[in-house]
Design a protein around this motif. Sequence first.
Motif, PDB file in Angstrom:
ATOM      1  N   PRO A  31       0.790  -1.283  -0.023  1.00  0.00           N
ATOM      2  CA  PRO A  31      -0.103   0.120  -0.019  1.00  0.00           C
ATOM      3  C   PRO A  31       0.915   1.339   0.001  1.00  0.00           C
ATOM      4  O   PRO A  31       0.667   2.255  -0.711  1.00  0.00           O
ATOM      5  N   LEU A  32       1.927   1.419   0.793  1.00  0.00           N
ATOM      6  CA  LEU A  32       2.657   2.440   0.587  1.00  0.00           C
ATOM      7  C   LEU A  32       3.290   2.724  -0.798  1.00  0.00           C
ATOM      8  O   LEU A  32       3.563   4.072  -0.962  1.00  0.00           O
ATOM      9  N   ARG A  80       0.840   4.639  -2.428  1.00  0.00           N
ATOM     10  CA  ARG A  80       0.684   6.032  -2.187  1.00  0.00           C
ATOM     11  C   ARG A  80       1.860   6.743  -2.491  1.00  0.00           C
ATOM     12  O   ARG A  80       1.646   7.941  -3.245  1.00  0.00           O
ATOM     13  N   ARG A 120       0.977   7.593  -6.149  1.00  0.00           N
ATOM     14  CA  ARG A 120       0.222   8.688  -6.210  1.00  0.00           C
ATOM     15  C   ARG A 120       0.796   9.853  -6.013  1.00  0.00           C
ATOM     16  O   ARG A 120       0.504  10.993  -6.941  1.00  0.00           O
ATOM     17  N   THR A 121       1.676  10.102  -5.081  1.00  0.00           N
ATOM     18  CA  THR A 121       2.532  11.369  -4.747  1.00  0.00           C
ATOM     19  C   THR A 121       3.424  11.823  -6.081  1.00  0.00           C
ATOM     20  O   THR A 121       3.594  12.892  -6.412  1.00  0.00           O
ATOM     21  N   ASN A 138       4.719  11.094   4.432  1.00  0.00           N
ATOM     22  CA  ASN A 138       4.124   9.655   4.850  1.00  0.00           C
ATOM     23  C   ASN A 138       4.364   9.442   6.188  1.00  0.00           C
ATOM     24  O   ASN A 138       3.920   8.069   6.447  1.00  0.00           O
TER      25      ASN A 138
END
Length: 78
Positions: free
Chosen positions: A4-5, A8, A11-12, A27
């Motif tokens: 999941p990280l 993320r 996305r960033t 984060n």
Amino acid sequence: MAHPLRLRLCRTLARGPHSTTELADANGLTAPEVSRHLGVLKKAGLTRTRREGRYVLHELDIELVGRLGADLLGNALR
């Protein structure tokens, strides 16, 4: 991408280049943790880096991610 990280981080990075420190601060992680995940993404060919002065900036390879599929790109850009 399975972690999941990493999603993320993608996305960033889809919004623009960031340094490891910026990604860690955003984060709530340490720079070494982020570096390990960035290494996995880079090894998969999903990110690229460039140096600006003393900083290394990481960015998502949007063209490659786009070729992997619209669903993946849509998730990365949300």
